[in-house]
Design an enzyme around this catalytic site. Structure first.
Site, PDB file in Angstrom:
ATOM      1  N   LYS A   1       0.846  -1.196   0.000  1.00  0.00           N
ATOM      2  CA  LYS A   1       0.000   0.000   0.000  1.00  0.00           C
ATOM      3  C   LYS A   1       0.885   1.251   0.000  1.00  0.00           C
ATOM      4  O   LYS A   1       0.666   2.174  -0.788  1.00  0.00           O
ATOM      5  CB  LYS A   1      -0.883  -0.019   1.254  1.00  0.00           C
ATOM      6  CG  LYS A   1      -1.971   0.999   1.256  1.00  0.00           C
ATOM      7  CD  LYS A   1      -3.300   0.311   1.174  1.00  0.00           C
ATOM      8  CE  LYS A   1      -4.420   1.304   1.006  1.00  0.00           C
ATOM      9  NZ  LYS A   1      -5.692   0.649   0.788  1.00  0.00           N
TER      10      LYS A   1
ATOM     11  N   LYS B   1      -1.307 -12.916 -10.041  1.00  0.00           N
ATOM     12  CA  LYS B   1      -2.140 -13.543  -9.018  1.00  0.00           C
ATOM     13  C   LYS B   1      -3.579 -13.033  -9.117  1.00  0.00           C
ATOM     14  O   LYS B   1      -3.797 -11.828  -9.286  1.00  0.00           O
ATOM     15  CB  LYS B   1      -1.590 -13.186  -7.619  1.00  0.00           C
ATOM     16  CG  LYS B   1      -2.353 -13.858  -6.499  1.00  0.00           C
ATOM     17  CD  LYS B   1      -1.943 -13.318  -5.138  1.00  0.00           C
ATOM     18  CE  LYS B   1      -2.801 -12.149  -4.723  1.00  0.00           C
ATOM     19  NZ  LYS B   1      -2.820 -11.864  -3.285  1.00  0.00           N
TER      20      LYS B   1
ATOM     21  N   LYS C   1      -8.980  -9.320  -6.404  1.00  0.00           N
ATOM     22  CA  LYS C   1      -9.988  -8.296  -6.683  1.00  0.00           C
ATOM     23  C   LYS C   1      -9.329  -6.973  -7.053  1.00  0.00           C
ATOM     24  O   LYS C   1      -9.760  -6.270  -7.954  1.00  0.00           O
ATOM     25  CB  LYS C   1     -10.844  -8.091  -5.439  1.00  0.00           C
ATOM     26  CG  LYS C   1     -12.293  -8.276  -5.703  1.00  0.00           C
ATOM     27  CD  LYS C   1     -13.180  -7.991  -4.517  1.00  0.00           C
ATOM     28  CE  LYS C   1     -12.546  -7.839  -3.194  1.00  0.00           C
ATOM     29  NZ  LYS C   1     -12.410  -8.833  -2.249  1.00  0.00           N
TER      30      LYS C   1
END
Ligand code: TYM
Length: 313
Positions: free
Chosen positions: A114, A193, A196
């Protein structure tokens, strides 16, 4: 007294499940849970790190329970419960927060990713691994079936257990991850991978139309010689030997291969989708209240030991 080893896993109720969640975590759970004393959790407080819509979160929790039942988990044989039903989870997470250091938590992938993207991480995301450690350690869990992306979190849980045991005396078991070969990282429609946040998912409970759209969007090259991404997903649904024959005969015919993949996915997912339709809100509520009661019996006893160990009782 139950002598079986304990198995526990959880999934964030942050949105619809995809086939990565299924093959990486849910299916390994379903395939083995009867051999263990098993717990399956809806991680709704973890979802709060990213989801800020109360109505959506409430719906997601119900949907998660429906999903668990539809993939074949019997609530009489596993404890299906919601994290937020047991305040022991957040309570124990606080105790762990007070034991581990900031640099230790700064090494966590979810937080690092992040920050690397220039996004602001909330404090919940930062301490997320300690809530997950609490989820696992409260139940003296032996084995945690997860995908590869959760490996580090299980290491964090082991570290939290070891730190606590070192400071306050032997209290927690150190859990082991169960990460199955070949499904630890299920690839998405672009070969990365499946996730979402990458927008590359194939939904677990989507309609045939949703599945077809996702499969048709699997990235292929223009030469027609490299169907790797289609093959990788297909290999979750068909044995390799059969696939090699099919991919040999249909070399370069992406459309045909994708259509076969859609049918093979449908063959596996449509019975689960049908089972899911008949699950009522009442059934979901019953499962959650029964699950909370069984989980509480374990978690509250453990938390009492912890409170004494640290001196708040
Ligand atoms: P979550 O909700 O992101 O994912 C749920 C499970 O799905 C697995 N998974 C995958 N496996 C293989 N390939 C993929 N592409 C893929 N994408 C997701 C994840 O590894 C995970 O096993 N922190 C956890 C939830 C959690 C938990 C727990 C898990 C909270 N408390 C206690 C175990 C024990 C998470 O965010 O998973």
């Amino acid at each position: 007294m139950n002598s079986k080893p304990r198995l526990l896993t959880g999934l964030q109720s942050s949105g619809d499940l995809h086939i990565g969640n299924y093959f990486g975590a849910l299916k390994p759970f379903v395939d083995t849970y009867e051999k263990y004393d098993s717990f399956l959790m809806v991680a709704d407080y973890h979802a709060l790190t990213s989801l800020k819509d109360a109505e959506v979160l409430r719906e997601n929790v119900k949907n998660a329970v429906r999903d668990y039942l539809a993939v074949g988990v019997d609530p009489e044989k596993a404890v299906i419960f919601r994290q937020s039903d047991l305040s022991e989870h957040t309570e124990l997470a606080w105790v762990f927060d007070c034991l581990v250091s900031v640099p230790f938590l700064q090494q966590a992938h979810a937080y690092k990713d992040k920050v690397a993207k220039g996004l602001e991480a909330n404090a919940g995301l930062f301490t997320y691994p300690m809530l997950m450690a609490a989820d696992i350690l409260l139940y003296d869990t032996d084995v945690v079936p997860v995908g590869e992306d959760q490996r580090q979190h299980i290491e964090y849980a082991r570290e939290a257990a070891a730190k606590f045991n070192h400071v306050y005396g032997q209290t927690f078991k150190e859990p082991k991850e169960m990460i199955l070969k070949g499904v630890g990282v299920v690839p998405g429609t672009d070969g990365q991978k499946m996730s979402k946040s990458y927008g590359n998912t194939i939904p677990l409970f989507g309609s045939k139309d949703d599945i077809s759209k996702a499969v048709m969007s699997i990235v292929t090259d223009s030469s027609g010689e490299h169907p790797e991404h289609v093959y990788a997903i297909h290999s979750l649904f068909k044995p390799k030997e059969e696939l090699d024959t099919i991919y040999g005969i249909n070399r370069g015919n992406y459309k045909m291969l994708k259509e076969m993949l859609i049918e093979d996915i449908e063959g596996v997912l449509s019975p689960m989708r049908e089972a899911r339709e008949s699950i009522t809100d009442d059934e979901v509520a019953r499962v959650l209240s029964g699950g909370a009661e069984k989980a509480r019996a374990v978690a509250s006893a453990k938390m009492e030991v912890v409170r004494h160990a640290v001196g708040v009782r």
